[in-house]
Design a protein around this motif. Structure first.
Motif, PDB file in Angstrom:
ATOM      1  N   UNK A  67      87.394  33.960 125.854  1.00  0.00           N
ATOM      2  CA  UNK A  67      88.097  34.666 124.780  1.00  0.00           C
ATOM      3  C   UNK A  67      89.404  33.982 124.425  1.00  0.00           C
ATOM      4  N   UNK A  68      90.147  33.571 125.444  1.00  0.00           N
ATOM      5  CA  UNK A  68      91.397  32.848 125.177  1.00  0.00           C
ATOM      6  C   UNK A  68      91.124  31.525 124.483  1.00  0.00           C
ATOM      7  N   UNK A  69      90.051  30.838 124.891  1.00  0.00           N
ATOM      8  CA  UNK A  69      89.716  29.558 124.265  1.00  0.00           C
ATOM      9  C   UNK A  69      89.349  29.736 122.794  1.00  0.00           C
ATOM     10  N   UNK A  70      88.567  30.768 122.482  1.00  0.00           N
ATOM     11  CA  UNK A  70      88.187  31.004 121.087  1.00  0.00           C
ATOM     12  C   UNK A  70      89.394  31.372 120.237  1.00  0.00           C
ATOM     13  N   UNK A  71      90.308  32.157 120.792  1.00  0.00           N
ATOM     14  CA  UNK A  71      91.496  32.515 120.023  1.00  0.00           C
ATOM     15  C   UNK A  71      92.370  31.291 119.764  1.00  0.00           C
ATOM     16  N   UNK A  72      92.610  30.499 120.811  1.00  0.00           N
ATOM     17  CA  UNK A  72      93.472  29.334 120.652  1.00  0.00           C
ATOM     18  C   UNK A  72      92.862  28.310 119.702  1.00  0.00           C
ATOM     19  N   UNK A  73      91.542  28.182 119.723  1.00  0.00           N
ATOM     20  CA  UNK A  73      90.890  27.158 118.905  1.00  0.00           C
ATOM     21  C   UNK A  73      90.666  27.598 117.459  1.00  0.00           C
ATOM     22  N   UNK A  74      90.321  28.885 117.259  1.00  0.00           N
ATOM     23  CA  UNK A  74      89.861  29.300 115.941  1.00  0.00           C
ATOM     24  C   UNK A  74      90.805  30.254 115.212  1.00  0.00           C
ATOM     25  N   UNK A  75      91.665  30.946 115.908  1.00  0.00           N
ATOM     26  CA  UNK A  75      92.455  31.998 115.268  1.00  0.00           C
ATOM     27  C   UNK A  75      93.957  31.738 115.314  1.00  0.00           C
ATOM     28  N   UNK A  76      94.447  31.142 116.390  1.00  0.00           N
ATOM     29  CA  UNK A  76      95.892  30.982 116.540  1.00  0.00           C
ATOM     30  C   UNK A  76      96.430  29.943 115.568  1.00  0.00           C
ATOM     31  N   UNK A  77      97.620  30.195 115.044  1.00  0.00           N
ATOM     32  CA  UNK A  77      98.285  29.215 114.199  1.00  0.00           C
ATOM     33  C   UNK A  77      98.806  28.074 115.071  1.00  0.00           C
TER      34      UNK A  77
END
Length: 310
Positions: A105-115
């Protein structure tokens, strides 16, 4: 005219204009030295692995000269290893149940959602967890997770040492390993695949789960298996929080001793060199080495099967 053209072509080494000459036969300054250093590095790695195996084999041979295989692979007894293996798998399973969802979940957020600004702050922060000494995690499990989280908040009947607390804290420890490697694998997926998915009407979540995640599956699988290997080989957390009593049970609320916990306890105890209890330390270590090797072999096969090159 033709002679001049032929002469120019032969000077290039190919006879075709614009094609660089073949320099494969020329030796470049320092190239052999670099090759020697790289070869030595690879050779040292192999030599260390062989040295570990050699150091383990001799005491193991002496151990099984005194102890039958049946006593070592028994379900109970002072020399039984099955309770240690079972406890290792119980703690590792709890750790993976915590680390895999949170890490991915952290990887998907950092890769696809985080600025970019948020990623610049969050990723180093997550990776800082990997730099915390494992003994600190062990004391955290003893001082907070068991008495406060499990006993007071969740109202669970657990002992002072238990596999549940060890597994939960161990899972937190390996989250950075899975999150960082999985994020790198997802970031390597070409942006054109995301743009094509969005152009066809998919939203960001559908693009992440159905395009990016499958495309990065080999790297994600490698991250999960690497986290699994680290969980199996962790020592201080399980030695402090899981317990020091052999217990063949699948109830994580009970205290139990893992393979690495047994190694830490035996190595720190007063066991004469050459004794059966001392040689058992190496037998358990060799078994742990074999289990880790099998996990790595499975990891390599998974990566090769699902690898995609862009």
């Amino acid at each position: 005219m033709s002679d001049a053209h032929t002469g120019a072509g032969s000077s290039l080494g190919t006879g075709l204009p614009g094609v660089p000459p073949d320099l494969s036969g020329r030796s470049r300054p320092g190239e052999r030295a670099i090759q020697a250093v790289l070869f030595t590095s690879a050779l040292v790695s192999v030599a260390i692995t062989v040295g570990i195996v050699v150091a383990l084999v001799r005491p193991v041979v002496d151990f099984f000269a005194d102890v039958p295989f049946g006593d070592f692979f028994a379900l109970e007894g002072d020399l039984a290893v099955v309770p240690l293996v079972a406890a290792t798998f119980v703690v590792t399973a709890i750790a993976m149940l915590v680390a895999v969802p949170l890490g991915l979940g952290a990887a998907m957020y950092l890769s696809e959602y985080a600025s970019p600004r948020v990623r610049k702050v969050l990723k180093p922060t997550v990776e800082l967890l990997a730099g915390v000494p494992s003994v600190v995690y062990g004391f955290f499990a003893l001082a907070f997770v068991t008495p406060t989280l499990l006993q007071k908040i969740l109202n669970l009947e657990v002992g002072f040492t238990n596999a549940l607390a060890a597994g939960l804290v161990l899972g937190v420890m390996i989250i950075p390993t899975i999150a960082s490697l999985a994020e790198d694998a997802m970031a390597a997926v070409p942006q054109a695949m995301r743009q094509g998915s969005l152009a066809m009407g998919a939203n960001r979540m559908q693009t992440t789960l159905r395009v990016v995640f499958p495309a990065a599956l080999s790297g994600i699988a490698a991250a999960v298996v690497l986290g699994l290997s680290r969980a199996v080989g962790e020592t201080m957390i399980v030695a402090l929080a899981a317990g020091a009593r052999k217990n063949l049970s699948i109830d994580p609320r009970e205290g139990m001793q893992t393979m690495t916990g047994f190694i830490a306890q035996t190595a720190g105890g007063e066991n004469p060199v050459g004794s059966t209890s001392y040689n058992m330390l190496f037998a358990v270590g060799l078994l742990l080495f074999v289990i880790t090797l099998i996990i790595n072999i499975i990891s390599i096969s998974i990566v090769r099967r699902f690898r995609q090159v862009y």
